[in-house]
Design an enzyme around this catalytic site. Structure first.
Site, PDB file in Angstrom:
ATOM      1  N   GLU A 434       0.929  -1.244   0.012  1.00 38.22           N
ATOM      2  CA  GLU A 434       0.061  -0.013   0.053  1.00 38.22           C
ATOM      3  C   GLU A 434       0.921   1.131   0.022  1.00 38.22           C
ATOM      4  O   GLU A 434       1.834   1.282   0.722  1.00 38.22           O
ATOM      5  CB  GLU A 434      -1.017   0.008   1.317  1.00 38.22           C
ATOM      6  N   GLU A 439      -2.625  11.294   3.223  1.00 32.04           N
ATOM      7  CA  GLU A 439      -3.721  11.276   4.459  1.00 32.04           C
ATOM      8  C   GLU A 439      -3.830  12.522   4.989  1.00 32.04           C
ATOM      9  O   GLU A 439      -2.604  12.835   5.518  1.00 32.04           O
ATOM     10  CB  GLU A 439      -3.523  10.025   5.141  1.00 32.04           C
TER      11      GLU A 439
END
Length: 553
Positions: A434, A439
């Site tokens: 990932e 974020e």
């Protein structure tokens, strides 16, 4: 988006090897026993320069406790130099330069770095020199100086061939191997499959003992020049690398009792058809486990692994995917580019992801609106949206970027990220890999995160960076990742915020599992383990605006 899972590997980071690639075939060690001197020693009469070229990994050179030092070796005659191998002590150099000279006076720079990670380091060089010097300019441990057990110079001028990977997809055996719910299967072939997310491990029922071993049949007699081990946390403190012509009688070409796990680059030479890691002392109560066991040299009967795509040249300019979100107001995302991903989320989030236009649509001004709402839906009280390119577009390497304006509010969690495409074939997270490009937590929109997740480092132990910035909820900002076979560099508005170098990751955290295709994801989560809960101040609806997504190669 990061999963909040604890990673054992994150607690076991150590200073280990930083290889520059496989050695040339039939190299000859030309520095051992030669004259060496240095700018200083830590103690008068001890830790002398010649102790770093004596072939003994139990003796070392150590400098005075200052930041600028040098060490050099006189090879005795002009020599075609192919490589330098350094076995650092804990007091390693973050920044250093290697120089070559034919007369000890005029020097030519052959290599430099500012991101040294210590351990066993192998550096490919090209040039002719009688003198080889390392200039040390930044210490890893500010309270000490510099120290290495061995400084080895190799010559490859008379090599008869080119060294290559000999062990890929070759038959393997082991003393035992694990096949249960925790490691299914961790068979010996997994260490030779060139897949850094699969591993061999000794059996949990009868393999947590000494000795433990794994061997490979190279198919024919080979001349070994280098062995690279990528250890799981269950590593060997004591082990040998052995070769054999018949898989019965073994000869040791390397041994250590001070293995420190993660990545070991072993510059050892030997001849044999079979090669074995023979573990004699485990690092803990478990057994032995290797993500990869790679053998380089000439001869054998090698199988060529699948080729990786060429690295992009940055700045990359060839546009291979884009969505400018220029649809009419109220129109849904382009189904030719995006797959809607409805359902119940992970990570303790409280929303339901819907494919509905009220949660994702164009605003008519050139932006996608991803909206989190207070809304009863499928048994939940909040809705939002997640979409991806999973069966539309996959990418390996390039510049991936998005221009985004994030919402502010406790419990909000906007993200722009990538998942390894093998997830679609059933490989579980985090073994697929990932890459979180962006974020942001709505409770503090003055900082952001870029993070990598893999089997050895994930969730709270992911390899990443939190960085302070302006209030990101006030305007659009461009997040980007420039990704190639050497690593991934993360940018915010053109500013480098995190550099995940492959060598550093392998040598301090665990395997690099990002050399395959990934797909893109956009979403806005509500609540969860990472952002924390919403409260009475959280605004609904809350909107993440996406101006564009682009991929260049």
């Amino acid at each position: 988006m990061r999963r909040r899972l604890l990673s054992v590997a994150a607690l076991l980071a150590a200073l280990v090897a930083v290889p520059s690639g496989p050695a040339n075939a039939a190299e000859v060690l030309v520095s051992q026993g030669k004259a060496a001197n240095a700018s200083s020693t830590e103690i008068a009469g001890a830790y002398l320069a010649p102790e770093a070229v004596d072939g003994n990994n139990g003796t070392r050179w150590a400098s005075a406790f200052t930041g600028t030092q040098w060490f050099q070796v006189d090879l005795g005659a002009a020599t075609a130099v192919s490589r330098v191998a350094i076995n650092w002590e804990a007091a390693y150099a973050r920044a250093f330069t290697i120089q070559l000279s034919t007369d000890g006076s005029a020097w030519t720079n052959a290599f430099s770095t500012t991101t040294g990670a210590g351990g066993q380091q192998s550096i490919a060089l090209s040039g002719t020199a009688r003198y080889v010097r390392i200039n040390l300019t930044q210490r890893a441990l500010e309270a000490y100086g510099y120290s290495f057990w061995e400084f080895q110079v190799y010559s490859g001028s008379s090599s008869p061939g080119t060294s290559g990977l000999l062990s890929y997809a070759k038959p393997a055996l082991a003393s035992t191997w694990q096949n249960d719910v925790n490691c299914n299967p961790c068979s010996p072939d997994k260490a030779f499959d060139n897949d850094p997310a699969s591993r061999w491990a000794t059996s949990s029922t009868n393999g947590w003992v000494d000795p433990g071993w794994i061997s490979v049949d190279l198919g024919a007699t080979a001349q070994i020049s280098q062995v690279v081990l990528q250890w799981d946390p269950a590593y060997a403190r004591g082990y040998q690398i052995q070769v054999s012509a018949d898989n019965v009688n073994w000869t040791s070409i390397y041994s250590t009792t001070t293995g420190d796990g993660l990545k070991d680059v072993i510059n050892a030479t030997g001849t044999g058809r079979y090669v074995r890691m023979y573990g004699t002392a485990r690092s803990g109560p478990y057994g032995y486990s290797l993500w990869e066991f790679s053998i380089y040299g000439t001869g054998g009967n090698p199988t060529t692994p699948p080729a990786k795509p060429a690295d992009p040249v940055f700045p990359a300019t060839r546009l291979v995917f884009s969505d400018e979100f220029n649809g009419a107001a109220g129109s849904k995302p382009d189904g030719a580019k995006w797959t809607m991903d409805p359902g119940v989320p992970q990570n303790g989030e409280i929303q339901y992801y819907t494919p509905n236009s009220e949660n994702a649509s164009m605003n008519g001004a050139g932006q996608l609106v991803v909206e989190a709402r207070r809304q009863d839906y499928q048994g939940r009280q909040y809705t939002s949206h997640r979409m991806n390119t999973s069966n539309k577009f996959h990418v390996q390497y390039g510049r991936i970027e998005a221009r985004v304006k994030v919402p502010k509010g406790n419990g909000l969690w906007p993200a722009f990220w990538l998942m390894g495409d093998d997830f679609l074939q059933g490989r579980p997270w985090p073994y697929n890999g990932e890459i979180d490009i962006m974020e942001v937590l709505g409770r503090n929109t003055g900082e952001a995160y870029s993070t990598l997740h893999a089997p050895a480092y994930n969730g709270a132990g992911g390899y990443g960076q939190k960085y302070a910035t302006v209030d990101l909820s006030q305007d659009f900002h461009v997040w980007a990742a420039e990704w190639d076979s050497k690593g991934i560099r993360f940018f915010l508005d053109g500013r480098l915020v995190f550099d995940a170098a492959k060598e550093t990751v392998e040598n301090t955290r665990g395997p690099w599992i990002y050399d395959h295709k990934f797909y893109l994801i956009l979403n806005l989560a509500v609540g969860g383990d990472f952002p924390g809960p919403i409260d009475a101040t959280t605004p609904f609806p809350s909107r993440m605006l996406v101006d564009y997504v682009r991929v260049y190669q």
